[in-house]
Design a protein around this motif. Structure first.
Motif: not given
Length: 143
Positions: A106-112, A125-131
């Motif tokens: 939710d913090r990364i893409i704005g939805k849970r 992909q955004k979540v993986i990069i952030a992780l």
């Protein structure tokens, strides 16, 4: 391209990415290929050997998930992406539970998401990069 070819290409990319991220020299990499598998290039390996090499470099997605995945045909996150998200999150997170993972997403893409397979490819992909960035930061804290 069939699933086996796609899997092999995916694993080759993973191996080269992890090789770079882990700072493995070309000489060391060639030694691992030669000593461990008797080959000069990872392109000579079959998918199970590629998976073993990727695991050796720190890859977390289970092979059975990779083999069964349809590789993003629907525009949704693949099973491999979901496995990587879960694997990375549970490695670096202090709160290791599904709610914590969904809060992070939710913090990364704005939805849970209720279900991780509802994530779009770009969101995954955004979540993986952030992780991965979080994992690098955590490694930096320990030094």
């Amino acid at each position: 391209m069939n699933n086996v070819e796609f899997l092999k290409n995916h694993l080759i990319k993973v191996i080269h990415t992890l090789k770079s991220e882990n700072g493995i020299s070309e000489e060391c990499y060639r030694g691992i290929l030669s000593d461990g598998f008797g080959v000069e290039s990872c392109k000579e390996l079959d998918e199970k050997e590629l998976y073993q090499l990727a695991q050796r470099f720190g890859y977390a997605a289970p092979l059975n998930v990779l083999v069964k995945s349809e590789f993003c045909k629907s525009g949704k996150a693949s099973a491999a992406q979901i496995a990587m998200i879960k694997g990375l999150y549970f490695k670096v997170a202090e709160v290791k539970n599904e709610l914590g993972l969904r809060n992070f997403i939710d913090r990364i893409i704005g939805k849970r998401p209720l279900y991780l397979n509802n994530l779009e490819i770009k969101e995954a992909q955004k979540v993986i990069i952030a992780l991965k960035e979080w994992q690098r930061a955590r490694k930096g804290d320990k030094n």
